[in-house]
Design an enzyme around this catalytic site. Structure first.
Site, PDB file in Angstrom:
ATOM      1  N   HIS A 138      13.783   6.270 -26.080  1.00  0.00           N
ATOM      2  CA  HIS A 138      14.530   6.025 -24.822  1.00  0.00           C
ATOM      3  C   HIS A 138      14.273   6.739 -23.609  1.00  0.00           C
ATOM      4  CE1 HIS A 138      16.756   3.591 -27.465  1.00  0.00           C
ATOM      5  NE2 HIS A 138      17.968   4.341 -28.006  1.00  0.00           N
ATOM      6  N   HIS A 212      23.034   1.196 -23.888  1.00  0.00           N
ATOM      7  CA  HIS A 212      23.262   1.684 -25.412  1.00  0.00           C
ATOM      8  C   HIS A 212      24.971   1.830 -25.799  1.00  0.00           C
ATOM      9  CE1 HIS A 212      22.199   3.930 -28.794  1.00  0.00           C
ATOM     10  NE2 HIS A 212      21.083   3.650 -28.337  1.00  0.00           N
ATOM     11  N   GLU A 350      21.175  -3.714 -28.512  1.00  0.00           N
ATOM     12  CA  GLU A 350      20.597  -3.409 -27.299  1.00  0.00           C
ATOM     13  C   GLU A 350      19.637  -4.524 -27.096  1.00  0.00           C
ATOM     14  OE1 GLU A 350      18.820   0.386 -28.149  1.00  0.00           O
ATOM     15  OE2 GLU A 350      20.474   0.652 -29.637  1.00  0.00           O
TER      16      GLU A 350
HETATM   17  C1  GLA Z   1      18.552   3.700 -31.039  1.00  0.00           C
HETATM   18  C2  GLA Z   1      17.680   4.088 -32.008  1.00  0.00           C
HETATM   19  C3  GLA Z   1      18.267   4.749 -33.315  1.00  0.00           C
HETATM   20  C4  GLA Z   1      18.957   6.054 -32.724  1.00  0.00           C
HETATM   21  C5  GLA Z   1      20.024   5.819 -31.361  1.00  0.00           C
HETATM   22  C6  GLA Z   1      20.701   7.028 -31.169  1.00  0.00           C
HETATM   23  O1  GLA Z   1      19.458   2.926 -31.051  1.00  0.00           O
HETATM   24  O2  GLA Z   1      17.044   2.511 -32.449  1.00  0.00           O
HETATM   25  O3  GLA Z   1      17.602   4.961 -34.260  1.00  0.00           O
HETATM   26  O4  GLA Z   1      18.130   6.844 -32.463  1.00  0.00           O
HETATM   27  O5  GLA Z   1      19.238   5.273 -30.424  1.00  0.00           O
HETATM   28  O6  GLA Z   1      21.054   7.772 -32.071  1.00  0.00           O
END
Ligand code: GLA
Length: 384
Positions: A138, A212, A350
């Site tokens: 991210h 998110h 997402e």
């Molecule tokens: C994303 C990732 C997950 C996790 C979340 C945050 O969705 O795919 O593996 O890291 O973010 O906790």
């Protein structure tokens, strides 16, 4: 009789009943929303004030922080007109800064993972910030979720919304190019929450923006989402290694726990002893959407809470959907409603390009070049 939420709101308007009588706010009418308002939410360690913007339109109420463009609260009615906040979050800025697992946040420059944080572009190697084991997640340790965005409210025709802007300096978190980003959050007169992403660069770079939000359509403090029914229009997904980096394969979902082509509950197959579910500690994978990249948002997934009737339909221009079933929520965070979040208490959908695309020539490209404009749109429609 089961009432559809538009029937509830429109019926109230016709009868001259204020939406507040249905548990709504005065702005929750079909006649178009009022310009968003803001108040101070908290102060960062360096003294910067963080603001909370409130928007309402078409029966949806949205609260957004300028910090990370975070959706702090999103309220929608159930089939009886009762409102609840369906997105996980905190009630204070300190928790967002110190320990948020990206609750409601804008994600960039690169949503999802890049293996070892490394890629090559036009013959040049780049190392971006590594913050998730051996990989980059991210956008790195200070991604777009941890910056204060400039926010400009608007009310146009029957829409209301916010323009959020952030300029990421050349080299930030290791990524090349000055990236100018504009994200538009719109609440339509139907109560849809639409996100339009735009970005330009002055050097070749990679971009993958998303949001998110953790959904729980029964309410953010109501327990797990395992009873929610989910449909994803995807015949394939991208299997991962133990670090959640795609292997590069586009595997068929048929006959696996990843088959959501017909609606089934999130919990139905989540405990199946499948290697991919062990890697993800549940579902944490990218689905390869059947429709591919589209110039207009097309419907790809529907999430429904049978108890309240609340239904979310996601439409997007993107080719992928990361479905994360809140596996890492471990009972150490207290949410905005004052209860503890445990595993599976919220789930993310997402919209995005596939993880690790910069290292996967067979995946749709995430490269953005000077002169081009990155564009991506996702629409969240609600019903009950
Ligand atoms: C994303 C990732 C997950 C996790 C979340 C945050 O969705 O795919 O593996 O890291 O973010 O906790």
């Amino acid at each position: 009789m089961e009432l559809n939420r538009r029937t509830v709101i429109a019926g109230a308007a016709a009868a001259g009943i204020a939406a507040t009588a249905l548990g709504g706010v005065a702005e929750a009418s079909t006649s178009g929303g009022k310009k968003p308002t803001k108040k101070v939410f908290g102060t960062l360690a360096d003294g910067t004030e963080v603001h909370l913007w409130s928007l309402a339109n078409g029966g949806t109420r949205l609260k957004v922080l300028d910090y990370g463009g975070i959706v702090q609260s999103l309220e929608i009615p159930d089939r009886r007109g009762r409102y609840t906040n369906v997105s996980l979050g905190f009630d204070n800025i300190e928790d967002y800064v110190a320990k948020s697992p990206y609750f409601g946040a804008l994600i960039g420059r690169f949503g999802n993972r890049i293996g070892k944080g490394q890629f090559t572009l036009d013959g040049k190697s780049y190392q971006v910030d590594v913050n998730d084991g051996a990989n980059s997640l991210h956008g790195g340790s200070k991604g777009f979720d941890k910056h204060v965005w400039s926010v400009e409210p608007f009310a146009k025709g029957s829409d209301v919304g916010l323009y959020l802007r952030y300029t990421s300096a050349d080299g930030e978190m290791g990524y090349p190019g000055t990236l100018k980003v504009k994200v538009t959050y719109t609440l339509t007169r139907h109560g849809d929450w639409r996100i339009d992403y735009e970005a330009t660069t002055d050097k070749a770079t990679v971009v993958n923006l998303t949001n998110h939000v953790y959904w729980n359509l029964a309410g953010e403090s109501s327990g797990t989402i395992y009873d929610h029914e989910l449909e994803i229009d995807a015949a394939r997904y991208t299997p991962v290694d133990s670090g959640l980096i795609p292997t590069g394969e586009l595997a068929r979902v048929a006959g696996t726990p990843f088959d959501f082509r017909r609606a089934k509950t999130v919990g139905e197959d989540i405990r199946v002893a499948h290697q991919q579910l062990l890697y993800g500690k549940g579902l944490d994978h990218n689905w390869v959407l059947d429709k591919g990249i589209t110039s207009r948002p097309a419907p790809v997934a529907t999430l429904r809470d049978p108890s309240s009737g609340r239904t979310l339909t996601i439409s997007t221009t993107e080719p992928g959907l990361q479905f994360y079933s809140g596996n890492f929520l471990d009972g150490t965070l207290v949410g905005s409603g004052g209860t503890v979040y445990r595993q599976g208490d919220g789930m993310c959908l997402e919209t995005q390009h596939f993880p690790d695309s910069p290292n996967k020539p067979n995946f749709p490209s995430t490269v953005l070049r000077p002169g081009q404009t990155y564009r991506s749109t996702t629409v969240h429609s609600f019903d009950c």
